[in-house]
Design an enzyme around this catalytic site. Structure first.
Site, short mmCIF file in Angstrom:
data_model
loop_
_atom_site.label_atom_id
_atom_site.label_comp_id
_atom_site.label_asym_id
_atom_site.label_seq_id
_atom_site.Cartn_x
_atom_site.Cartn_y
_atom_site.Cartn_z
N CYS A 84 0.86 -1.18 0.00
CA CYS A 84 0.00 0.00 0.00
C CYS A 84 0.90 1.23 0.00
O CYS A 84 2.11 1.11 0.18
CB CYS A 84 -0.93 0.02 1.21
SG CYS A 84 -2.30 1.19 0.99
N CYS A 128 -0.04 4.15 1.87
CA CYS A 128 -0.41 5.10 2.94
C CYS A 128 0.71 5.35 3.94
O CYS A 128 0.73 6.39 4.58
CB CYS A 128 -1.70 4.67 3.62
SG CYS A 128 -1.67 3.01 4.31
N CYS A 149 -3.90 6.17 0.47
CA CYS A 149 -3.39 4.92 -0.11
C CYS A 149 -3.09 5.07 -1.60
O CYS A 149 -2.89 4.08 -2.30
CB CYS A 149 -4.41 3.80 0.09
SG CYS A 149 -4.85 3.55 1.83
N LYS A 159 -12.72 -4.88 1.49
CA LYS A 159 -12.20 -4.08 2.61
C LYS A 159 -13.09 -2.87 2.81
O LYS A 159 -13.21 -2.04 1.91
CB LYS A 159 -10.76 -3.66 2.31
CG LYS A 159 -10.18 -2.70 3.33
CD LYS A 159 -8.70 -2.47 3.09
CE LYS A 159 -8.17 -1.37 3.97
NZ LYS A 159 -6.72 -1.17 3.80
N ARG A 182 -3.37 2.63 12.30
CA ARG A 182 -2.90 3.85 11.62
C ARG A 182 -1.86 4.57 12.45
O ARG A 182 -0.94 5.18 11.91
CB ARG A 182 -4.08 4.74 11.27
CG ARG A 182 -4.88 4.13 10.13
CD ARG A 182 -6.02 5.01 9.67
NE ARG A 182 -6.83 4.30 8.69
CZ ARG A 182 -8.02 4.70 8.28
NH1 ARG A 182 -8.54 5.83 8.74
NH2 ARG A 182 -8.68 4.00 7.38
N ARG A 217 -11.09 7.64 3.92
CA ARG A 217 -10.85 6.67 2.86
C ARG A 217 -12.15 6.18 2.21
O ARG A 217 -12.18 5.15 1.57
CB ARG A 217 -10.08 5.46 3.41
CG ARG A 217 -8.75 5.79 4.09
CD ARG A 217 -7.77 4.65 3.91
NE ARG A 217 -6.70 4.59 4.88
CZ ARG A 217 -5.67 5.42 4.96
NH1 ARG A 217 -5.58 6.44 4.12
NH2 ARG A 217 -4.73 5.23 5.86
N LYS A 275 -12.39 -7.87 5.47
CA LYS A 275 -11.82 -7.06 6.54
C LYS A 275 -12.67 -5.83 6.79
O LYS A 275 -13.07 -5.22 5.80
CB LYS A 275 -10.40 -6.69 6.10
CG LYS A 275 -9.76 -5.55 6.80
CD LYS A 275 -8.49 -5.17 6.11
CE LYS A 275 -7.95 -3.95 6.84
NZ LYS A 275 -6.88 -3.32 6.22
N SER A 279 -6.94 -4.13 13.78
CA SER A 279 -6.38 -3.59 15.03
C SER A 279 -7.45 -3.17 16.03
O SER A 279 -7.33 -3.44 17.22
CB SER A 279 -5.45 -2.43 14.71
OG SER A 279 -6.13 -1.42 13.98
N TYR A 307 -3.62 -10.18 15.32
CA TYR A 307 -2.50 -9.74 16.14
C TYR A 307 -2.23 -10.72 17.28
O TYR A 307 -1.26 -10.57 18.00
CB TYR A 307 -2.76 -8.31 16.67
CG TYR A 307 -2.82 -7.32 15.53
CD1 TYR A 307 -1.66 -6.78 15.01
CD2 TYR A 307 -4.03 -6.99 14.92
CE1 TYR A 307 -1.68 -5.92 13.92
CE2 TYR A 307 -4.08 -6.13 13.83
CZ TYR A 307 -2.90 -5.60 13.33
OH TYR A 307 -2.94 -4.77 12.24
C1 PBG Z 1 -3.25 -0.02 4.67
C2 PBG Z 1 -3.86 -0.97 5.62
C3 PBG Z 1 -4.73 -0.70 6.69
C4 PBG Z 1 -4.87 -1.90 7.35
C5 PBG Z 1 -4.14 -2.86 6.68
N1 PBG Z 1 -3.51 -2.27 5.60
C6 PBG Z 1 -5.32 0.54 7.19
C7 PBG Z 1 -6.23 1.36 6.40
O1 PBG Z 1 -6.72 0.94 5.36
O2 PBG Z 1 -6.43 2.48 6.83
C8 PBG Z 1 -5.68 -2.06 8.61
C9 PBG Z 1 -5.21 -3.13 9.52
C10 PBG Z 1 -5.63 -3.00 10.93
O3 PBG Z 1 -6.37 -2.08 11.37
O4 PBG Z 1 -5.22 -3.87 11.68
N2 PBG Z 1 -4.03 0.45 3.66
#
Ligand code: PBG
Length: 335
Positions: A130, A132, A140, A206, A216, A228, A259, A285, A324
């Site tokens: 990615c 970001c 992103c 996603k 983040r 986003r 996700k 997360s 995690y």
């Molecule tokens: C990057 C990305 C994100 C996550 C995985 N890859 C964050 C987002 O899209 O803002 C989230 C993973 C998590 O919260 O554990 N684009």
């Protein structure tokens, strides 16, 4: 005299069949015998954050024993995880220098190479692809002067990132940006660079979500303006959510993923049935931090709560789970 009368109400069915439900729930052996969902640490993937220029490690607020690691510290933590039975890792490489249009991915190659040079085939290293963590604005994508997505420039950068990861020896690449066409673009870029054997695990469904907060902060990837929602999926649209995974399958993804896990568990089976591909779930997360917080406040036993969520994702049809808590597999009875 009705047995179990304190649990069963005196319906006709209960009277006819006392203990008919309870009989098989009486002991752990019976419950284990009849459990229909089994999995092990072999189906879990542990995320790891590697930060360029960081000495040692830093905690990530809310994420329990997950931290941000400099390369050397990352090697130590991965070594411990491998000892604990973890075989799959998802690498987030966070570079020191941020850019706008001219992004480079040297640190990604170096971080992958450091891990693969040390552990070789003892583990499978997937790499998040990615922009970001690399862009000054935290989106992103590469943006044009008006602040809109520059799709061609974005795909070009993502393709270079995927090749950079594969050049370092990555076992797989995982695009998480949600740009249109990126799965096909990455596949073509990898093939052209001689990496035809590297699989693509697409973040294929996603959602835009409040549950990415702790990530983040860890990945230094919060958007500095806006959000986003113009590239991640709206939770209200089942059609778009499933369609997004179908498109990734058409574009050549090897593995699909939904996700956040809990807001997309109902989509796993339909996507798997329509595509015939393995569909994983990413317990993100914020979901994990919620479990950590429940445990810390004494509202739940953390390991039991974590195991409960993972079993549900498996029951929903997840072929693999990114969490995690993969490194806690032993404590959860999964290693
Ligand atoms: C990057 C990305 C994100 C996550 C995985 N890859 C964050 C987002 O899209 O803002 C989230 C993973 C998590 O919260 O554990 N684009």
């Amino acid at each position: 005299m009705a047995r179990g009368g304190d649990v069963l109400t005196s319906t006709a069915a209960a009277t006819r069949a006392p203990w008919s439900r309870l009989r098989l729930r009486q002991s752990a052996h019976l419950r284990d015998l009849l459990s229909e969902t089994t999995f092990s640490v072999a189906q879990l993937i542990q995320p790891v954050f590697v930060v360029e220029g960081l000495k040692g490690s830093e905690p990530i607020p809310g994420l329990g024993d997950n931290g941000r690691y400099g390369v050397d510290a990352a090697l130590d933590v991965v070594a411990r995880d491998v000892d604990a039975g973890v075989r799959h890792f998802l690498l987030f490489a966070i570079p020191e220098a941020k850019g706008e249009r001219s992004l480079e991915f040297g640190f990604l190659t170096r971080a992958v190479d450091a891990i693969k040079a040390r552990f070789g085939d003892a583990l499978c290293l997937w790499t998040d692809i990615c922009l970001c963590s690399c862009t000054t604005h935290g989106h992103c994508a590469v943006l044009d002067e008006g602040g809109s997505i520059d799709l061609d420039a974005t795909l070009d950068a993502l393709g270079r990132a995927a090749v950079a990861a594969a050049d370092g020896g990555a076992d797989g690449v995982s695009p998480s940006d949600m740009m249109d066409g990126r799965t096909a673009y990455l596949r073509a870029a990898l093939d052209a660079a001689g990496h035809a054997r590297v699989p693509v695990m697409s973040y294929s469904t996603k959602f835009a979500s409040q549950f990415y907060g702790p990530f983040r902060a860890a990945a230094d990837s919060s958007p500095h303006f806006g959000n986003r929602r113009h590239y991640q999926i709206d939770v209200r649209s089942r059609r778009d959510a499933i369609g997004s995974s179908l498109r990734c399958a058409d574009e050549g993804a090897d593995l699909l993923m939904v996700k956040p896990a809990m807001t997309s568990a109902d989509l796993i089976a339909p996507i798997a049935e329509s595509t015939g591909l393995p569909v994983g779930a990413y317990q993100v997360s914020g979901e994990y931090a919620g479990l950590v917080a429940l445990g810390e406040r004494g509202f739940a036993d953390f390991d039991l709560a974590l195991a409960e969520t993972l079993h549900v994702l498996r029951r929903a049809g997840a072929a693999y789970i990114i969490t995690y808590g993969a490194r806690r597999a032993r404590a959860l009875g999964l290693a």
